[in-house]
Each structure stands twice: as structure tokens, then as C-alpha cells.
Design a protein around this motif. Structure first.
Motif, mmCIF file in Angstrom:
data_model
loop_
_atom_site.group_PDB
_atom_site.id
_atom_site.type_symbol
_atom_site.label_atom_id
_atom_site.label_comp_id
_atom_site.label_asym_id
_atom_site.label_seq_id
_atom_site.Cartn_x
_atom_site.Cartn_y
_atom_site.Cartn_z
ATOM 1 N N VAL A 1 0.884 -0.743 0.021
ATOM 2 C CA VAL A 1 -0.075 -0.011 0.230
ATOM 3 C C VAL A 1 1.226 1.007 0.023
ATOM 4 C CG1 VAL A 1 -1.640 1.446 1.664
ATOM 5 C CG2 VAL A 1 -1.991 -1.834 1.000
ATOM 6 N N ASP B 1 -1.094 3.920 -0.880
ATOM 7 C CA ASP B 1 -1.839 5.748 0.107
ATOM 8 C C ASP B 1 -2.355 4.441 1.120
ATOM 9 O OD1 ASP B 1 -3.524 7.064 0.746
ATOM 10 O OD2 ASP B 1 -3.802 8.031 -1.002
ATOM 11 N N GLN C 1 -5.938 6.360 2.154
ATOM 12 C CA GLN C 1 -7.551 5.590 1.047
ATOM 13 C C GLN C 1 -6.709 4.152 0.890
ATOM 14 O OE1 GLN C 1 -9.208 7.775 -1.747
ATOM 15 N NE2 GLN C 1 -10.491 5.455 -1.570
ATOM 16 N N TRP C 2 -6.094 3.510 1.372
ATOM 17 C CA TRP C 2 -6.789 1.806 1.627
ATOM 18 C C TRP C 2 -7.385 1.439 2.985
ATOM 19 C CZ3 TRP C 2 -4.716 -0.046 6.435
ATOM 20 C CH2 TRP C 2 -4.647 -1.680 6.265
ATOM 21 N N LEU D 1 -10.021 4.049 3.950
ATOM 22 C CA LEU D 1 -11.480 4.701 3.147
ATOM 23 C C LEU D 1 -11.505 3.709 2.106
ATOM 24 C CD1 LEU D 1 -10.486 8.260 2.276
ATOM 25 C CD2 LEU D 1 -11.521 7.019 4.647
ATOM 26 N N ASP D 2 -11.245 2.678 1.654
ATOM 27 C CA ASP D 2 -11.426 1.344 1.304
ATOM 28 C C ASP D 2 -11.465 -0.124 1.338
ATOM 29 O OD1 ASP D 2 -11.412 3.321 -1.073
ATOM 30 O OD2 ASP D 2 -9.179 2.209 -1.984
ATOM 31 N N GLY D 3 -11.630 0.290 3.348
ATOM 32 C CA GLY D 3 -12.274 -1.005 3.992
ATOM 33 C C GLY D 3 -10.674 -1.743 4.278
ATOM 34 N N ASP E 1 -8.036 -3.547 3.682
ATOM 35 C CA ASP E 1 -8.071 -4.993 2.846
ATOM 36 C C ASP E 1 -6.415 -5.946 3.627
ATOM 37 O OD1 ASP E 1 -7.862 -7.915 2.166
ATOM 38 O OD2 ASP E 1 -8.774 -7.389 0.091
#
Length: 193
Positions: free
Chosen positions: A55, A57, A60-61, A63-65, A67
Motif C-alpha cells: 500500500v 496511500d 485511501q487503503w 477508506l477502501d476497507g 484489506d
């Protein structure tokens, strides 16, 4: 040797202990110190690898859940299997941030320990360790990035990794205390709760 057999907690005689913490939370120092005190002990360090899917960012990671499986931990898995197969060790310490949260590694782990270091202490350590020669402007910029983008990932670890660990050690304590706690967990309580 059948890889399926290897993936289930290594071997009967070897314990695999994952030591997790936020960045600069003390996991590498603790693993290196404990390794010196245990006979027939190996260690693998997450930061020694470059993984596909890393990763960039973290904001953003999250915010994207958040994972944890986006990292391709195949190289770490391969090294765990090599250590299991060699039969030379009683203990394998993983300096590893994810505890049981990554599907490729979780089945190898006999016990996950989280060093719970407050975020302000971890940040101070990181600045002292990584920015020794930085200018005041560079440090201010790093603090700005932390507050606006990176802190969210640290908080996510506290939400995900800490509760999924078998044991939590107070990261405010000194290295001797943390070392003794880890050794006690490994030697006397080293299996999942």
C-alpha cells in the motif's frame, strides 16, 4: 513434504509467534531482544521484504476497507516454510504487523502478541529514529502528513490488529518488561487463548 501439512502451525515442536505493533511500536526491538534469549530461535522481519501489492496511500487503503490481503505475502510464506522444513528451530518470531489478519500467514501462527504503544510515543520514536538529520521544515511536513493522511492507518491497526491478537503487552513499559512478558507468553502461555 506436503505443503498442506506445513501450513498448519508448522510442526509439533516449533512455535511460531507473531509480534505486532504500530510503526515504531517496538516490535523489531522486542523480537531481536527475545531472539537472543531463546535457544534455537529464528526470526523473520516484515520490513526486510518488498511485497507486491504494498500500500502506498494508507489513507485511501483505510477508506477502501483496510484489506490486509492486498499485500502478496508469498515471499514471507515461502521463508516460513523453509524454516519449518529445516527442523533447526524451536521458535520462529515474526516481526509482523498483521497478527491473524492476512489469510496467507494466519494459519502458521501459534500465538499473536500485540505491543500496545500509544500513538504519540510511536510517533516520537519514529521521528527520532527516521528523521535524525531532518530540518525543522521536513519534520513539520511529516507531522502534517501524519495528521492528515497516515494517522488513520495507525488507528485502524488499533481497531483490527490489537483485538485479533492473543495477548497485549503494554508498550509504555521498558524493554526489559516487554522482553520478560514476551518470554513468559512464549514459554508458558504460547498458544492461542
Amino acid at each position: 513434504m506436503d505443503i498442506g501439512i506445513i501450513s498448519l502451525k508448522g510442526s509439533e515442536s516449533m512455535k511460531i509467534i507473531a509480534v505486532s505493533a504500530v510503526t515504531a511500536g517496538g516490535k523489531t526491538t522486542a523480537v531481536n531482544t527475545v531472539k537472543k534469549k531463546l535457544p534455537r530461535c529464528a526470526s523473520l522481519h516484515f520490513d526486510d521484504y518488498s511485497f507486491d501489492g504494498e500500500v502506498e496511500d494508507f489513507h485511501q487503503w483505510v477508506l477502501d476497507g483496510a484489506d490486509y490481503n492486498v499485500w502478496d505475502l508469498s515471499p514471507l510464506k515461502a521463508d516460513i516454510e523453509k524454516i519449518i522444513r529445516c527442523g533447526k528451530y524451536d521458535y520462529l518470531l515474526l516481526d509482523y504487523p498483521f497478527a491473524y489478519r492476512h489469510s496467507l500467514i494466519r494459519d502458521y501462527i501459534d500465538c499473536a502478541v500485540f505491543i500496545d504503544t500509544p500513538l504519540d510515543i510511536a510517533m516520537a520514536r519514529r521521528i527520532l529514529r527516521d528523521m535524525k538529520n531532518a530540518s525543522a521544515d521536513e519534520i513539520r511536513e511529516e507531522m502534517n502528513v501524519y495528521l492528515n493522511y497516515a494517522r488513520i492507518a495507525y488507528v485502524q491497526m488499533l481497531k483490527d490488529i490489537k483485538p485479533s491478537s492473543d495477548y497485549v503487552i503494554d508498550g509504555v513499559q521498558d524493554l526489559e518488561y516487554i522482553t520478560m512478558e514476551l518470554l513468559d507468553i512464549i514459554m508458558n502461555r504460547g498458544n492461542k487463548k
